[in-house]
Scaffold this motif. Structure first.
Motif, PDB file in Angstrom:
ATOM      1  N   SER A 143       1.028  -1.207   0.023  1.00 52.35           N
ATOM      2  CA  SER A 143       0.107  -0.004  -0.140  1.00 52.35           C
ATOM      3  C   SER A 143       0.781   1.427   0.121  1.00 52.35           C
ATOM      4  CB  SER A 143      -1.040   0.033   1.000  1.00 52.35           C
ATOM      5  OG  SER A 143      -1.631  -1.093   1.224  1.00 52.35           O
ATOM      6  N   GLY A 144       0.216   2.458  -0.788  1.00 54.34           N
ATOM      7  CA  GLY A 144       1.055   3.619  -0.719  1.00 54.34           C
ATOM      8  C   GLY A 144      -0.150   4.800  -0.958  1.00 54.34           C
ATOM      9  N   SER A 145       0.270   5.618  -2.026  1.00 54.48           N
ATOM     10  CA  SER A 145      -0.655   6.436  -2.577  1.00 54.48           C
ATOM     11  C   SER A 145      -0.439   6.791  -3.836  1.00 54.48           C
ATOM     12  CB  SER A 145      -0.258   7.860  -1.700  1.00 54.48           C
ATOM     13  OG  SER A 145      -1.287   8.975  -2.202  1.00 54.48           O
ATOM     14  N   GLY A 148       1.010   2.564  -8.199  1.00 61.68           N
ATOM     15  CA  GLY A 148       2.190   2.009  -8.135  1.00 61.68           C
ATOM     16  C   GLY A 148       3.107   1.625  -9.227  1.00 61.68           C
ATOM     17  N   ARG A 160       7.337   1.702  -6.354  1.00 62.99           N
ATOM     18  CA  ARG A 160       7.444   3.254  -6.202  1.00 62.99           C
ATOM     19  C   ARG A 160       5.964   4.070  -6.376  1.00 62.99           C
ATOM     20  NH1 ARG A 160       7.841   7.452  -9.609  1.00 62.99           N
ATOM     21  NH2 ARG A 160       8.988   9.219  -8.879  1.00 62.99           N
ATOM     22  N   PHE A 161       5.705   4.681  -5.488  1.00 61.22           N
ATOM     23  CA  PHE A 161       4.260   5.377  -5.662  1.00 61.22           C
ATOM     24  C   PHE A 161       4.569   6.775  -6.110  1.00 61.22           C
ATOM     25  CE2 PHE A 161       3.389   1.598  -2.844  1.00 61.22           C
ATOM     26  CZ  PHE A 161       2.434   1.163  -3.402  1.00 61.22           C
ATOM     27  N   SER A 164       3.042  10.198  -4.196  1.00 64.28           N
ATOM     28  CA  SER A 164       3.714  10.765  -2.835  1.00 64.28           C
ATOM     29  C   SER A 164       5.237  10.375  -2.881  1.00 64.28           C
ATOM     30  CB  SER A 164       3.150   9.530  -1.622  1.00 64.28           C
ATOM     31  OG  SER A 164       3.489   8.199  -2.077  1.00 64.28           O
ATOM     32  N   THR A 166       6.747   7.667  -2.466  1.00 61.86           N
ATOM     33  CA  THR A 166       6.848   6.582  -1.341  1.00 61.86           C
ATOM     34  C   THR A 166       7.449   5.449  -2.150  1.00 61.86           C
ATOM     35  OG1 THR A 166       5.004   7.198   0.402  1.00 61.86           O
ATOM     36  CG2 THR A 166       5.908   4.860   0.210  1.00 61.86           C
ATOM     37  N   VAL A 168       9.184   1.365  -1.851  1.00 59.84           N
ATOM     38  CA  VAL A 168       9.133  -0.080  -0.951  1.00 59.84           C
ATOM     39  C   VAL A 168      10.206  -0.974  -1.561  1.00 59.84           C
ATOM     40  CG1 VAL A 168       7.791  -1.582   0.136  1.00 59.84           C
ATOM     41  CG2 VAL A 168       7.050   0.487  -0.231  1.00 59.84           C
ATOM     42  N   ARG A 185      11.091   1.138   3.543  1.00 54.44           N
ATOM     43  CA  ARG A 185      10.083   2.054   2.892  1.00 54.44           C
ATOM     44  C   ARG A 185      10.655   3.410   3.218  1.00 54.44           C
ATOM     45  NH1 ARG A 185       4.103   2.264   2.091  1.00 54.44           N
ATOM     46  NH2 ARG A 185       4.228  -0.055   2.246  1.00 54.44           N
ATOM     47  N   ASP A 187      11.569   7.605   1.391  1.00 53.39           N
ATOM     48  CA  ASP A 187      10.862   8.572   0.422  1.00 53.39           C
ATOM     49  C   ASP A 187      11.910   8.951  -0.688  1.00 53.39           C
ATOM     50  OD1 ASP A 187       8.403   9.074   1.885  1.00 53.39           O
ATOM     51  OD2 ASP A 187       9.695  10.446   3.477  1.00 53.39           O
TER      52      ASP A 187
END
Length: 438
Positions: A143-145, A148, A160-161, A164, A166, A168, A185, A187
């Motif tokens: 999960s992210g924002s 993905g 990679r989201f 955001s 973010t 992983v 995880r 940024d």
């Protein structure tokens, strides 16, 4: 009702090319096996060959097509016997990719990536391969924002989201055991960019001079598997767009050509090994316009040569072994292109009139073409929406193209006059397509 398959001119049995590869695989297995036990029956003997508990070693590639239909149902179509298996149903899928074994289904609205083990994979030993088969299964969700974007290679898998920033980093071996293990995880830069495994390292896009590049990314940074930047391990790559893994290394598309990252692995003591990443620049030939840059790459998995669309003028071929660009000029604008990189140097392309073309790598001449398989309005306004999810993918003997509006996937024999070997009706529209088992 499960999807069925219909024939044109080829029987619905194991493909000829698969049989040939199977014979080669058997020789490889014999050469690599412990004389006292076959890899398929001995986990100890097979550990270095990609063995997973519960998997069976097979004599030929276990090629499958993963399709996601309009309802989100993910099916696996066995290309050896035409049988179809429904694995799961996903919600609001916005994109699908694969590393050859795992299918990564992104849902942008939910900010999730669901990982599905197709149960079919190949372990490449360069001079021979090992082929494995297990039951397909849903591994889990990251999960992210926002949307993905997933990339797999070797021991690591990244998600990679973009919305955001973010990122992983996952343990690929654990995915094979049915477990999602987040090693880190972190940024990274939000928006367009990249996060790609290379050896036991990860390469991320980085902004060194904000505003200097169209998409804000003008360099790449090497990270450890825990997400820590490695001091000095950077390289410039203005207007970064497009990445792909090859038999040589990972390619990054830059405004002045390609950046090639290769991994050299050495012992770090205590039974561990670490990769040192080397960057090389492969500049475009003189006189290339921005409009003709290579922005996305595609090839037959594991081969050194990749292809990309060159604006409206044709295609690019990049040989990562020779560090050389070649330009193929075509009469018809291309929408997608993939390098087969076989002995005949076939290049397969989707033209803007809906045909699939087979090109000769040396000259760019069209060797063969299908009839239009997609609507012949692809170059008009709205083509982006029309093409969303349409994928042209190639393996050693066939090309595949999904036609969502017609509810079909086409199997194309590119070495035999672009013959339509088989058509596979997909109940509910094949909106997304990926090939596994390679």
């Amino acid at each position: 009702m499960p999807p069925s398959s219909s024939l044109t001119t080829a029987p619905l049995t194991t493909r000829t090319v698969a049989s040939v590869l199977g014979a080669v695989a058997l020789l490889g297995i014999t050469a690599c096996a412990d004389p006292a036990a076959s890899p398929a029956s001995s986990p100890t003997a097979s550990a270095a060959h990609g063995y997973v508990a519960g998997a069976a070693e097979m004599p030929e590639p276990q090629l499958h097509l993963a399709t996601v239909d309009a309802t989100g149902r993910l099916d696996l179509l066995d290309l050896l016997d035409g049988a179809s298996t429904s694995v799961t149903t996903l919600d609001r899928v916005s994109g699908v990719s694969t590393d050859g074994r795992f299918v990564f289904a992104a849902a942008a609205e939910q900010g999730t990536v669901t990982i599905v083990d197709s149960g079919a994979w190949t372990v490449d030993h360069e001079d021979h391969q090992h082929y494995y088969r297990a039951d397909p299964a849903v591994v889990g969700t990251v999960s992210g924002s926002g949307a993905g974007i997933t990339s797999g290679g070797g021991t690591l898998t990244t998600v990679r989201f973009a919305d955001s920033g973010t990122a992983v980093i996952l343990d690929t071996g654990d995915l094979g055991d049915g477990t999602i293990t987040e090693l880190a995880r972190i940024d990274v830069e939000p928006g367009p960019g990249t996060l790609v495994p290379v050896g036991d390292r990860v390469i991320a896009g980085r902004t060194d001079a904000p505003g200097s590049a169209t998409n804000g990314i003008d360099a790449v940074q090497v990270l450890t598997s825990s997400g820590a930047p490695i001091a000095g391990a950077t390289a410039d790559c203005a207007e970064l767009s497009g990445t792909i893994s090859t038999a040589v290394g990972v390619v990054f598309g830059c405004s002045d050509g390609a950046l090639l990252a290769t991994a050299n692995t050495a012992s770090a003591g205590a039974g561990t090994a670490e990769s040192t990443i080397t960057f090389e620049r492969i500049p475009y030939p003189a006189g290339v316009n921005d409009a003709d840059r290579a922005l996305e790459f595609a090839n037959r998995a594991g081969r050194p040569t990749v292809a990309a669309v060159a604006g409206d003028t044709g295609a690019w071929l990049l040989d990562t072994r020779e560090r050389r660009w070649s330009r193929l000029v075509t009469d018809t604008p291309l929408l997608q292109v993939a390098a087969v990189d076989d002995s005949a140097e076939h290049v397969v392309a989707l033209a803007d009139d809906g045909r699939v073309l087979v090109l000769e790598a040396a000259t760019g001449s069209t060797l063969a073409a299908t009839e239009p398989l997609l609507p012949a309005t692809l170059a008009a306004d709205g083509a982006e929406a029309l093409l969303a999810g349409v994928e042209l993918t190639v393996d050693a003997g066939r090309a595949y193209l999904n036609a969502p509006a017609d509810g079909l996937v086409y199997e194309i024999d590119f070495a035999d006059g672009a013959r339509i070997a088989r058509t596979f009706p997909i109940d509910g529209e094949p909106r997304f397509l990926a090939e596994t088992g390679r």
